[in-house]
Design a protein around this motif. Structure first.
Motif, PDB file in Angstrom:
ATOM      1  N   THR A  60      53.900  10.174  77.879  1.00 35.48           N
ATOM      2  CA  THR A  60      53.274   9.128  78.679  1.00 35.48           C
ATOM      3  C   THR A  60      51.845   8.969  78.201  1.00 35.48           C
ATOM      4  O   THR A  60      51.109   9.943  78.079  1.00 35.48           O
ATOM      5  N   VAL A  61      51.464   7.727  77.925  1.00 39.45           N
ATOM      6  CA  VAL A  61      50.114   7.395  77.467  1.00 39.45           C
ATOM      7  C   VAL A  61      49.409   6.706  78.624  1.00 39.45           C
ATOM      8  O   VAL A  61      49.920   5.745  79.178  1.00 39.45           O
ATOM      9  N   GLY A  62      48.239   7.199  78.992  1.00 40.10           N
ATOM     10  CA  GLY A  62      47.485   6.628  80.100  1.00 40.10           C
ATOM     11  C   GLY A  62      47.891   7.257  81.420  1.00 40.10           C
ATOM     12  O   GLY A  62      49.069   7.342  81.743  1.00 40.10           O
ATOM     13  N   ALA A  63      46.898   7.711  82.177  1.00 42.21           N
ATOM     14  CA  ALA A  63      47.169   8.367  83.452  1.00 42.21           C
ATOM     15  C   ALA A  63      47.327   7.369  84.590  1.00 42.21           C
ATOM     16  O   ALA A  63      48.060   7.621  85.537  1.00 42.21           O
ATOM     17  N   SER A  64      46.634   6.228  84.500  1.00 43.07           N
ATOM     18  CA  SER A  64      46.727   5.246  85.575  1.00 43.07           C
ATOM     19  C   SER A  64      47.023   3.870  84.995  1.00 43.07           C
ATOM     20  O   SER A  64      46.876   3.638  83.792  1.00 43.07           O
ATOM     21  N   LEU A  65      47.407   2.943  85.852  1.00 43.23           N
ATOM     22  CA  LEU A  65      47.770   1.604  85.415  1.00 43.23           C
ATOM     23  C   LEU A  65      46.578   0.811  84.903  1.00 43.23           C
ATOM     24  O   LEU A  65      46.745  -0.225  84.277  1.00 43.23           O
ATOM     25  N   ASN A  66      45.360   1.287  85.167  1.00 46.67           N
ATOM     26  CA  ASN A  66      44.156   0.606  84.703  1.00 46.67           C
ATOM     27  C   ASN A  66      43.560   1.237  83.452  1.00 46.67           C
ATOM     28  O   ASN A  66      42.474   0.857  83.031  1.00 46.67           O
TER      29      ASN A  66
END
Length: 187
Positions: A60-66
């Motif tokens: 998974t790349v990126g911890a949050s949707l922003n």
């Protein structure tokens, strides 16, 4: 507005454009203007930066949707990946994957290759947002049985080629930093 479907049947291209109902006196559409300030916004506001090319495998790349992931180089996705937020690369973005799901919040683009191409050799893929290539968007092997679904739009300064099995549900892009000119589309 409508749906564009491009597919293949035993290697032969097929497809249709379902434009939806006609719109009389359609409003002006802003055509995007991609400039240095636009790309600098994503470099300056990146939540994660990589100084060289990066390969993401079964992750998974990126911890949050922003989140904004910025790579100074090429990006390659392999295996099964999830991307939260957007990925911006100075070079090519390559999808050599079994499945990819891209999630985002707000108006962030999905994937942007500033100076390179975006190359799909992909199976099941869902992308939400603008897909921008400073060069070409290419499909290497995509078929109708493992389609790519894009809820957004494709924009290439070069050509868009061989993306059979792709469904694009057009959503007008409005990412941070983007400017444009209003023009009326007549067909």
């Amino acid at each position: 507005c409508g749906t564009v479907e491009i597919g293949s049947f035993f290697g032969f291209p097929t497809g249709f454009v379902n434009p939806g109902p006609p719109v009389n006196n359609a409003p002006a559409v802003a055509l995007p203007s991609f400039d240095t300030n636009f790309f600098n916004y994503y470099s300056s506001n990146a939540t994660t930066k990589y100084a060289t090319s990066k390969t993401f495998t079964n992750t998974t790349v990126g911890a949050s949707l922003n989140d904004i992931t910025y790579v100074a180089g090429n990006v390659t996705f392999t295996g099964n990946c999830t991307v939260n937020g957007c990925v911006v690369a100075t070079g090519d973005i390559n999808f050599q994957i079994s499945s990819l799901t891209q999630n985002q919040a707000g108006n962030l683009p999905a994937f942007m290759s500033i100076n390179g191409s975006i190359n799909f050799a992909a199976a099941s893929t869902t992308i939400n947002g603008l897909v921008y290539a400073g060069n070409n968007i290419n499909g290497i092997w995509i078929n109708a049985f493992t389609p790519i679904h894009i809820n957004g739009c494709l924009y290439a300064t070069g050509q868009i080629a061989n993306i059979y099995g792709t469904t694009v549900n057009y959503v007008q892009p409005n990412p941070p930093g983007l400017s444009g000119q209003n023009m009326r589309i007549v067909s």
